[in-house]
Design a protein around this motif. Structure first.
Motif, mmCIF file in Angstrom:
data_model
loop_
_atom_site.group_PDB
_atom_site.id
_atom_site.type_symbol
_atom_site.label_atom_id
_atom_site.label_comp_id
_atom_site.label_asym_id
_atom_site.label_seq_id
_atom_site.Cartn_x
_atom_site.Cartn_y
_atom_site.Cartn_z
ATOM 1 N N GLU A 213 -10.557 9.129 -15.627
ATOM 2 C CA GLU A 213 -11.930 8.639 -15.699
ATOM 3 C C GLU A 213 -12.022 7.341 -16.501
ATOM 4 O O GLU A 213 -13.104 6.905 -16.873
ATOM 5 N N SER A 214 -10.888 6.720 -16.777
ATOM 6 C CA SER A 214 -10.849 5.488 -17.567
ATOM 7 C C SER A 214 -10.976 4.267 -16.674
ATOM 8 O O SER A 214 -11.313 4.361 -15.495
ATOM 9 N N GLU A 215 -10.647 3.109 -17.245
ATOM 10 C CA GLU A 215 -10.626 1.866 -16.473
ATOM 11 C C GLU A 215 -9.630 1.927 -15.320
ATOM 12 O O GLU A 215 -9.712 1.109 -14.386
ATOM 13 N N PHE A 216 -8.686 2.863 -15.388
ATOM 14 C CA PHE A 216 -7.673 2.985 -14.336
ATOM 15 C C PHE A 216 -8.059 4.029 -13.292
ATOM 16 O O PHE A 216 -7.221 4.427 -12.473
ATOM 17 N N ARG A 217 -9.298 4.447 -13.314
ATOM 18 C CA ARG A 217 -9.770 5.419 -12.323
ATOM 19 C C ARG A 217 -9.499 4.967 -10.881
ATOM 20 O O ARG A 217 -9.036 5.778 -10.060
ATOM 21 N N PRO A 218 -9.754 3.692 -10.533
ATOM 22 C CA PRO A 218 -9.457 3.277 -9.152
ATOM 23 C C PRO A 218 -7.992 3.493 -8.768
ATOM 24 O O PRO A 218 -7.698 3.874 -7.631
ATOM 25 N N LEU A 219 -7.063 3.244 -9.701
ATOM 26 C CA LEU A 219 -5.649 3.462 -9.390
ATOM 27 C C LEU A 219 -5.360 4.930 -9.102
ATOM 28 O O LEU A 219 -4.585 5.253 -8.195
ATOM 29 N N HIS A 220 -5.976 5.811 -9.879
ATOM 30 C CA HIS A 220 -5.788 7.240 -9.640
ATOM 31 C C HIS A 220 -6.365 7.646 -8.280
ATOM 32 O O HIS A 220 -5.792 8.489 -7.580
ATOM 33 N N ARG A 221 -7.496 7.040 -7.920
ATOM 34 C CA ARG A 221 -8.151 7.399 -6.655
ATOM 35 C C ARG A 221 -7.372 6.897 -5.440
ATOM 36 O O ARG A 221 -7.304 7.570 -4.411
ATOM 37 N N ILE A 222 -6.803 5.688 -5.540
ATOM 38 C CA ILE A 222 -6.113 5.127 -4.373
ATOM 39 C C ILE A 222 -4.659 5.574 -4.283
ATOM 40 O O ILE A 222 -4.038 5.425 -3.236
ATOM 41 N N ASN A 223 -4.125 6.137 -5.360
ATOM 42 C CA ASN A 223 -2.699 6.468 -5.350
ATOM 43 C C ASN A 223 -2.298 7.433 -4.237
ATOM 44 O O ASN A 223 -1.265 7.222 -3.589
ATOM 45 N N PRO A 224 -3.056 8.504 -3.965
ATOM 46 C CA PRO A 224 -2.654 9.374 -2.851
ATOM 47 C C PRO A 224 -2.600 8.640 -1.513
ATOM 48 O O PRO A 224 -1.718 8.913 -0.684
#
Length: 234
Positions: free
Chosen positions: A23-34
């Motif tokens: 849920e941090s600034e890196f949330r987009p990376l977590h979302r697109i990783n799959p």
């Protein structure tokens, strides 16, 4: 001269402790990783492959590829994100994963044609000489191997979506994450790939719906896009 921007390294180092917070600034990376992981795995089948992840940051993609059975080396020049990646790998107990602080160009000189797969995702738009990184990626992959890139197109829509929209309106990313002048047109990336002896196999766009907060791959490469290449086996 090292192909890195000290301000870029400092920017990501300051946020390193938040890399694995979904849920941090890196949330987009977590979302697109799959999405990017499945796309890579469908093309090459990661299990048993030797992979180098260039510009690995805190290790989100590198670790997920190791979980798919690849032997992964993650490289970056930002020390703090690398330490976060190493710590998370220890906590996760993922096998076949290591990290090094080394430039892509230096590793290419040290280990030419050594990897089955090279990934370089969301990194090219953060370095002074992206063409040099593409050349290094091409040099590191074995004949017949695969190289995967993702970056951001350079046009008015990309400025509106990736900078004004993502950083200022939706606040998906911290302000100043991207510089428009460093964005890369698909034609430019394709030329660098060809110059490195890579053959383009597929180009895909990545889109985002702010209402549903859903990401998906499409044929629209006008903002975020991914490129899959193969090195000639000859």
């Amino acid at each position: 001269m090292m192909n890195a921007d000290p301000q870029e390294l400092a920017k990501f180092s300051e946020l390193a402790h938040r890399w694995w917070d979904p849920e941090s600034e890196f949330r987009p990376l977590h979302r697109i990783n799959p999405l990017r992981l499945d796309w890579i795995d469908r093309a090459v089948s990661l299990a048993g492959k030797r992979v180098v992840d260039v510009g690995c940051g805190g290790g989100i993609l590198a670790e997920s590829m190791a979980q798919r059975g690849a032997r992964v080396l993650g490289i970056d020049l930002a020390d703090k994100p690398l330490k976060v990646a190493q710590l998370h790998a220890l906590e996760s107990g993922v096998a076949g994963l290591e990290y090094r602080a080394v430039a892509a160009e230096a590793l290419a000189a040290e280990q030419p044609a050594a990897f089955d797969v090279v990934t370089c995702m969301e990194m090219l738009e953060h370095v002074p000489d992206p063409a040099s990184v593409v050349k290094a990626c091409a040099a590191m992959v074995k004949p017949g191997g695969w190289v995967f890139f993702s970056t951001i197109n350079r046009n008015t829509k990309a400025f509106l979506f990736a900078i004004l929209g993502a950083e200022h309106v939706l606040k998906l990313l911290p302000k100043g994450t991207h510089e428009y002048a460093k964005f890369i047109r698909p034609s430019e990336l394709a030329r660098w790939c060809r110059e490195g002896g890579l053959v383009l196999n597929e180009t895909r766009g990545m889109e985002y719906n702010p209402l549903t907060q859903r990401y998906w791959l499409s044929s629209d490469t006008s903002v975020n896009y991914l490129v899959a290449c193969r090195k000639s086996a000859a």
